[in-house]
Design a protein around this motif. Structure first.
Motif, PDB file in Angstrom:
ATOM      1  N   THR A  58      13.954  22.010   6.039  1.00  0.00           N
ATOM      2  CA  THR A  58      13.805  21.943   7.499  1.00  0.00           C
ATOM      3  C   THR A  58      14.322  23.216   8.162  1.00  0.00           C
ATOM      4  OG1 THR A  58      14.019  19.524   7.463  1.00  0.00           O
ATOM      5  CG2 THR A  58      14.412  20.650   9.559  1.00  0.00           C
ATOM      6  N   THR A  59      15.488  23.675   7.719  1.00  0.00           N
ATOM      7  CA  THR A  59      16.069  24.884   8.305  1.00  0.00           C
ATOM      8  C   THR A  59      15.162  26.086   8.081  1.00  0.00           C
ATOM      9  OG1 THR A  59      18.318  24.057   7.989  1.00  0.00           O
ATOM     10  CG2 THR A  59      18.046  26.436   8.252  1.00  0.00           C
ATOM     11  N   GLU A  60      14.645  26.236   6.873  1.00  0.00           N
ATOM     12  CA  GLU A  60      13.763  27.367   6.587  1.00  0.00           C
ATOM     13  C   GLU A  60      12.486  27.307   7.418  1.00  0.00           C
ATOM     14  OE1 GLU A  60      15.243  25.459   4.463  1.00  0.00           O
ATOM     15  OE2 GLU A  60      16.610  26.786   3.371  1.00  0.00           O
ATOM     16  N   ALA A  61      11.925  26.098   7.566  1.00  0.00           N
ATOM     17  CA  ALA A  61      10.688  25.947   8.344  1.00  0.00           C
ATOM     18  C   ALA A  61      10.916  26.281   9.812  1.00  0.00           C
ATOM     19  CB  ALA A  61      10.161  24.515   8.202  1.00  0.00           C
ATOM     20  N   ALA A  62      12.044  25.804  10.358  1.00  0.00           N
ATOM     21  CA  ALA A  62      12.349  26.094  11.757  1.00  0.00           C
ATOM     22  C   ALA A  62      12.587  27.585  11.973  1.00  0.00           C
ATOM     23  CB  ALA A  62      13.563  25.291  12.211  1.00  0.00           C
ATOM     24  N   CYS A  63      13.233  28.257  11.024  1.00  0.00           N
ATOM     25  CA  CYS A  63      13.483  29.694  11.157  1.00  0.00           C
ATOM     26  C   CYS A  63      12.175  30.483  11.159  1.00  0.00           C
ATOM     27  CB  CYS A  63      14.386  30.179  10.026  1.00  0.00           C
ATOM     28  SG  CYS A  63      16.111  29.636  10.180  1.00  0.00           S
ATOM     29  N   VAL A  64      11.228  30.061  10.335  1.00  0.00           N
ATOM     30  CA  VAL A  64       9.924  30.732  10.327  1.00  0.00           C
ATOM     31  C   VAL A  64       9.256  30.626  11.695  1.00  0.00           C
ATOM     32  CG1 VAL A  64       7.588  30.635   9.380  1.00  0.00           C
ATOM     33  CG2 VAL A  64       9.560  30.468   7.854  1.00  0.00           C
ATOM     34  N   HIS A  65       9.316  29.439  12.271  1.00  0.00           N
ATOM     35  CA  HIS A  65       8.708  29.218  13.586  1.00  0.00           C
ATOM     36  C   HIS A  65       9.422  30.036  14.665  1.00  0.00           C
ATOM     37  CE1 HIS A  65       6.469  26.018  16.160  1.00  0.00           C
ATOM     38  NE2 HIS A  65       6.448  27.208  16.737  1.00  0.00           N
ATOM     39  N   ILE A  66      10.746  30.064  14.617  1.00  0.00           N
ATOM     40  CA  ILE A  66      11.517  30.773  15.642  1.00  0.00           C
ATOM     41  C   ILE A  66      11.277  32.274  15.555  1.00  0.00           C
ATOM     42  CG2 ILE A  66      13.857  31.338  16.399  1.00  0.00           C
ATOM     43  CD1 ILE A  66      14.678  28.514  15.744  1.00  0.00           C
ATOM     44  N   ARG A  67      11.123  32.822  14.345  1.00  0.00           N
ATOM     45  CA  ARG A  67      10.847  34.260  14.223  1.00  0.00           C
ATOM     46  C   ARG A  67       9.551  34.622  14.944  1.00  0.00           C
ATOM     47  NH1 ARG A  67      12.359  33.284   8.765  1.00  0.00           N
ATOM     48  NH2 ARG A  67      14.506  33.996   8.363  1.00  0.00           N
ATOM     49  N   SER A  68       8.553  33.783  14.812  1.00  0.00           N
ATOM     50  CA  SER A  68       7.291  34.030  15.513  1.00  0.00           C
ATOM     51  C   SER A  68       7.475  33.942  17.026  1.00  0.00           C
ATOM     52  CB  SER A  68       6.234  33.021  15.049  1.00  0.00           C
ATOM     53  OG  SER A  68       5.051  33.139  15.811  1.00  0.00           O
ATOM     54  N   LEU A  69       8.208  32.918  17.473  1.00  0.00           N
ATOM     55  CA  LEU A  69       8.450  32.766  18.908  1.00  0.00           C
ATOM     56  C   LEU A  69       9.292  33.908  19.455  1.00  0.00           C
ATOM     57  CD1 LEU A  69       9.243  28.927  19.016  1.00  0.00           C
ATOM     58  CD2 LEU A  69       7.133  30.040  19.786  1.00  0.00           C
ATOM     59  N   ALA A  70      10.291  34.354  18.673  1.00  0.00           N
ATOM     60  CA  ALA A  70      11.178  35.418  19.143  1.00  0.00           C
ATOM     61  C   ALA A  70      10.418  36.725  19.331  1.00  0.00           C
ATOM     62  CB  ALA A  70      12.333  35.605  18.157  1.00  0.00           C
ATOM     63  N   ALA A  71       9.485  37.024  18.426  1.00  0.00           N
ATOM     64  CA  ALA A  71       8.702  38.255  18.562  1.00  0.00           C
ATOM     65  C   ALA A  71       7.879  38.229  19.846  1.00  0.00           C
ATOM     66  CB  ALA A  71       7.795  38.423  17.344  1.00  0.00           C
ATOM     67  N   ARG A  72       7.253  37.083  20.125  1.00  0.00           N
ATOM     68  CA  ARG A  72       6.476  36.979  21.361  1.00  0.00           C
ATOM     69  C   ARG A  72       7.375  36.993  22.594  1.00  0.00           C
ATOM     70  NH1 ARG A  72       2.932  31.839  19.898  1.00  0.00           N
ATOM     71  NH2 ARG A  72       4.461  31.645  18.212  1.00  0.00           N
TER      72      ARG A  72
END
Length: 390
Positions: A204-218
């Motif tokens: 779960t933590t790894e999946a959420a981090c992947v999503h947040i990296r995409s959101l953070a770039a935008r």
């Protein structure tokens, strides 16, 4: 008299112009054009070539259509007949269009772009907060706005509770210093991030981090674009207020209007740009009644026989309505007369939004008075202008 289709392009619009001149046999200044859309290439071409263009709200056109048919029939030919006949008999219901100042056109686009970027930023921030809530809720306690650049930089260094247990206080202090965050210190940040972590399923933590990296770039990109848009708004407003070399004898109307608007408490960068662009014609005409209707602060009265009630206006410019709302909200914090008006309405039982609309109505009235007299805002004079209508 005729009906034709034209391609959407430079050549097609020139054919439209020539066809209108040929069909009427008149000069462009003698031809009145009625249209629903008040902007766009067709309108700009007609205005550029000297045609007199009038716009009407589609809802008003629908009412005019009932004069020709009560069956609800609608087609382009009938609408052309309704528009032409209504313009001949009820020209006062139409709004004559004019070409705006090029700077105002550019300012309007930047102002609307700021709204779009802010909405996009809000959406991204909400999604980012939801992902943090899945595995790292203590991080959200550090900032009300998780879309701030400093919070994103902190998350990149401390993306998980496990990373928070290993990061040094010096690293966190450097991030806070680089982004000039003084309300928090490194020790407090680490104490918050090292609170007891949630138990989550593996992955779960790894999946959420992947999503947040995409959101953070935008989010970084949107933050940067918002800053650029704010700088553009400041530059364009300064350009409108700058002295005109062609009129050394004094200020032009646009320069005077910008100076007067800036002098009012509660009118900042966003509100100033919105007023100058969304209410350009009413401001130029100093038309208080058109301005209050366009801003949605003019109430609507419905009366039939002995029944009479007043309701809120919903047919208005939403961007201008929002700008006047925030102007009123800030004005009651910095202007004594606006505050007295607001308090009096609340004591009479009116809600917060209703009271702000009334304050905005009085502010627009006083603003038009200062525009007519070409004087800057004065607290004493503004008090008398607002209080006289109480």
């Amino acid at each position: 008299m005729g009906e034709r289709e034209f391609a959407h392009g430079g050549a097609g619009l020139m054919e439209l112009r020539d066809w209108l001149l040929q069909k009427t046999g008149a000069a462009p200044g003698q031809i009145a054009v009625a249209i629903e859309m008040p902007h766009g290439p067709v309108v700009e071409m007609l205005l550029e070539h000297g045609f007199v263009v009038f716009a009407i709200n589609p809802k008003q056109l629908d009412r005019f259509r009932d004069r020709f048919t009560v069956a609800g029939a609608k087609d382009d030919s009938r609408d052309a007949l309704v528009l032409g006949d209504s313009l001949r008999t009820d020209r006062k219901a139409f709004r004559q269009l004019a070409i705006d100042n090029p700077v105002v056109i550019e300012l309007r686009e930047w102002s609307r772009l700021v709204d779009e970027l802010q909405q996009e930023r809000t959406r991204l921030a909400n999604r980012l907060r939801q992902q943090l809530w899945r595995y790292y809720p203590q991080a959200t306690e550090l900032a009300d706005d998780v879309g701030d650049d400093w919070f994103l930089a902190l998350w990149q260094k401390v993306p998980t509770p496990a990373a928070a247990a290993k990061v040094t206080e010096k690293t966190v202090a450097r991030i806070l210093k680089d982004h000039r965050i003084r309300r928090l210190d490194a020790a407090t940040v680490l104490q918050t991030l090292r609170k007891t972590a949630l138990f989550v399923a593996p992955g779960t933590t790894e999946a959420a981090c992947v999503h947040i990296r995409s959101l953070a770039a935008r989010m970084h990109l949107v933050n940067q674009q918002i800053k650029e848009a704010h700088n553009a708004l400041d530059g364009l407003c300064a350009g409108l207020a700058a002295p005109d070399e062609e009129s050394p004898s004094g200020q032009s109307r646009e320069q005077c209007d910008v100076a007067i608007l800036r002098s009012w408490p509660g009118i900042g960068r966003i509100v100033l740009a919105t007023l100058l662009t969304e209410a350009a014609q009413p401001l130029q005409a100093r038309d208080y009644h058109a301005l209050r209707a366009l801003a949605g602060v003019a109430p609507v009265t419905r009366q039939s026989g002995k029944q009479r009630f007043v309701i809120r206006r919903h047919a208005c410019n939403r961007r201008l309505q929002t700008a006047v709302h925030h102007w009123s909200r800030v004005a009651i914090q910095h202007d004594a007369a606006a505050r007295r008006r607001y308090d009096a309405l609340r004591q009479r039982g009116h809600g917060h939004a209703r009271a702000l609309r009334s304050v905005g109505d009085r502010l627009l009235s006083a603003l038009c008075s200062t525009l007519k007299s070409r004087t800057l805002y004065d607290a004493n004079r503004g008090s008398s202008q607002i209080s006289v209508k109480q």
